[in-house]
Design a protein around this motif. Structure first.
Motif, short mmCIF file in Angstrom:
data_model
loop_
_atom_site.label_atom_id
_atom_site.label_comp_id
_atom_site.label_asym_id
_atom_site.label_seq_id
_atom_site.Cartn_x
_atom_site.Cartn_y
_atom_site.Cartn_z
N ALA A 1 0.84 -1.21 0.00
CA ALA A 1 0.00 0.00 0.00
C ALA A 1 0.87 1.25 0.00
O ALA A 1 0.59 2.22 -0.73
CB ALA A 1 -0.94 -0.01 1.20
N GLY A 2 1.93 1.24 0.78
CA GLY A 2 2.84 2.39 0.81
C GLY A 2 3.51 2.64 -0.53
O GLY A 2 3.58 3.78 -0.99
N LEU A 3 3.98 1.58 -1.16
CA LEU A 3 4.63 1.73 -2.47
C LEU A 3 3.66 2.25 -3.52
O LEU A 3 3.99 3.17 -4.29
CB LEU A 3 5.22 0.40 -2.92
CG LEU A 3 6.45 -0.08 -2.19
CD1 LEU A 3 6.76 -1.53 -2.55
CD2 LEU A 3 7.64 0.81 -2.51
N VAL A 4 2.47 1.69 -3.57
CA VAL A 4 1.49 2.10 -4.58
C VAL A 4 1.05 3.55 -4.34
O VAL A 4 1.00 4.36 -5.28
CB VAL A 4 0.28 1.15 -4.61
CG1 VAL A 4 -0.82 1.67 -5.51
CG2 VAL A 4 0.72 -0.25 -5.06
N LEU A 5 0.76 3.89 -3.10
CA LEU A 5 0.35 5.27 -2.82
C LEU A 5 1.45 6.26 -3.14
O LEU A 5 1.21 7.33 -3.70
CB LEU A 5 -0.09 5.43 -1.36
CG LEU A 5 -1.49 4.95 -1.07
CD1 LEU A 5 -1.77 5.03 0.42
CD2 LEU A 5 -2.52 5.76 -1.84
N TRP A 6 2.69 5.93 -2.80
CA TRP A 6 3.79 6.82 -3.12
C TRP A 6 3.91 7.03 -4.64
O TRP A 6 4.07 8.16 -5.11
CB TRP A 6 5.11 6.31 -2.56
CG TRP A 6 6.30 7.04 -3.14
CD1 TRP A 6 7.27 6.53 -3.92
CD2 TRP A 6 6.60 8.43 -2.98
NE1 TRP A 6 8.16 7.51 -4.28
CE2 TRP A 6 7.76 8.69 -3.73
CE3 TRP A 6 5.98 9.49 -2.32
CZ2 TRP A 6 8.33 9.96 -3.80
CZ3 TRP A 6 6.55 10.76 -2.40
CH2 TRP A 6 7.72 10.98 -3.12
N GLU A 7 3.83 5.98 -5.38
CA GLU A 7 3.96 6.08 -6.84
C GLU A 7 2.84 6.94 -7.43
O GLU A 7 3.09 7.79 -8.29
CB GLU A 7 3.97 4.68 -7.47
CG GLU A 7 4.32 4.66 -8.92
CD GLU A 7 5.77 5.02 -9.23
OE1 GLU A 7 6.04 5.41 -10.38
OE2 GLU A 7 6.63 4.91 -8.33
N LEU A 8 1.62 6.76 -6.97
CA LEU A 8 0.50 7.58 -7.46
C LEU A 8 0.66 9.02 -7.00
O LEU A 8 0.43 9.97 -7.77
CB LEU A 8 -0.83 7.00 -7.01
CG LEU A 8 -1.21 5.64 -7.59
CD1 LEU A 8 -2.53 5.16 -7.01
CD2 LEU A 8 -1.26 5.68 -9.10
N PHE A 9 1.03 9.21 -5.76
CA PHE A 9 1.20 10.54 -5.18
C PHE A 9 2.26 11.33 -5.94
O PHE A 9 2.05 12.47 -6.33
CB PHE A 9 1.58 10.41 -3.70
CG PHE A 9 1.77 11.70 -2.97
CD1 PHE A 9 0.66 12.39 -2.51
CD2 PHE A 9 3.02 12.20 -2.74
CE1 PHE A 9 0.82 13.59 -1.81
CE2 PHE A 9 3.21 13.39 -2.05
CZ PHE A 9 2.09 14.10 -1.59
#
Length: 170
Positions: free
Chosen positions: A158-166
């Motif tokens: 979740a952290g990796l995906v949110l960071w990439e989208l952010f």
């Protein structure tokens, strides 16, 4: 060294949110749920939908890793994941499973389109996203991995995906 400026609860509630809802399907670990809350707070995520037997706040073990994020991040519980997905689709959200499937797109090739509302579905720590929910997804993304293991802890994912989208919109 000066401390970083942080939003208070009122400022957080008024801040423009990343148009992303995290749907957690049958997550077993309270620590994982708490960690996802904390990450959702960090990236100003719109909300978290807890589904199935995913634990819900308030609980000491969720609070231990959320560090207060259950008080800032909006959340809602659904007994059935499909009900959450239907609600999100009706509200105009693009449903995106975070799962390794034949048609998945590598995370680094996936972008949040300006103005698009998205729901990211994270599945059970062992079983992943259920087949019935995958069948409702508009797309799937996966985090490329090169090691022997081909999975990450759900809160790390979740952290990796949110960071990439952010970072793709900042």
């Amino acid at each position: 060294m000066d401390e970083l400026p942080r939003k208070n609860r009122a400022e957080f509630q008024q801040a423009e949110k990343l148009p992303v809802i995290l749907l957690l399907e049958n997550i077993r670990s309270m620590h994982n749920v708490g960690s996802v809350f904390r990450t959702a707070d960090a990236f100003l995520t719109e909300a978290i939908y807890l589904c199935g037997y995913s634990p819900c706040p308030p609980h000491r073990d969720i609070h231990k890793t959320a560090l207060g994020a259950t008080e800032t991040v909006e959340w809602k519980y659904f007994e059935r994941s499909l009900n959450a997905v239907k609600e999100l689709k009706t509200a105009g959200y693009r449903i995106v499973g975070v799962e390794q499937v034949a048609e998945s797109t590598a995370l680094h090739q996936f972008k949040l389109v300006n103005g698009e509302k998205m729901a990211l579905v994270f599945g059970n720590e062992v079983e992943g996203v259920s087949e019935e929910v995958l069948a409702c997804c508009d797309a799937c993304i996966e985090i490329p991995q090169s090691g022997m293991k081909h999975s990450l802890n759900v809160s790390v994912a979740a952290g990796l995906v949110l960071w990439e989208l952010f970072r793709s919109i900042v």
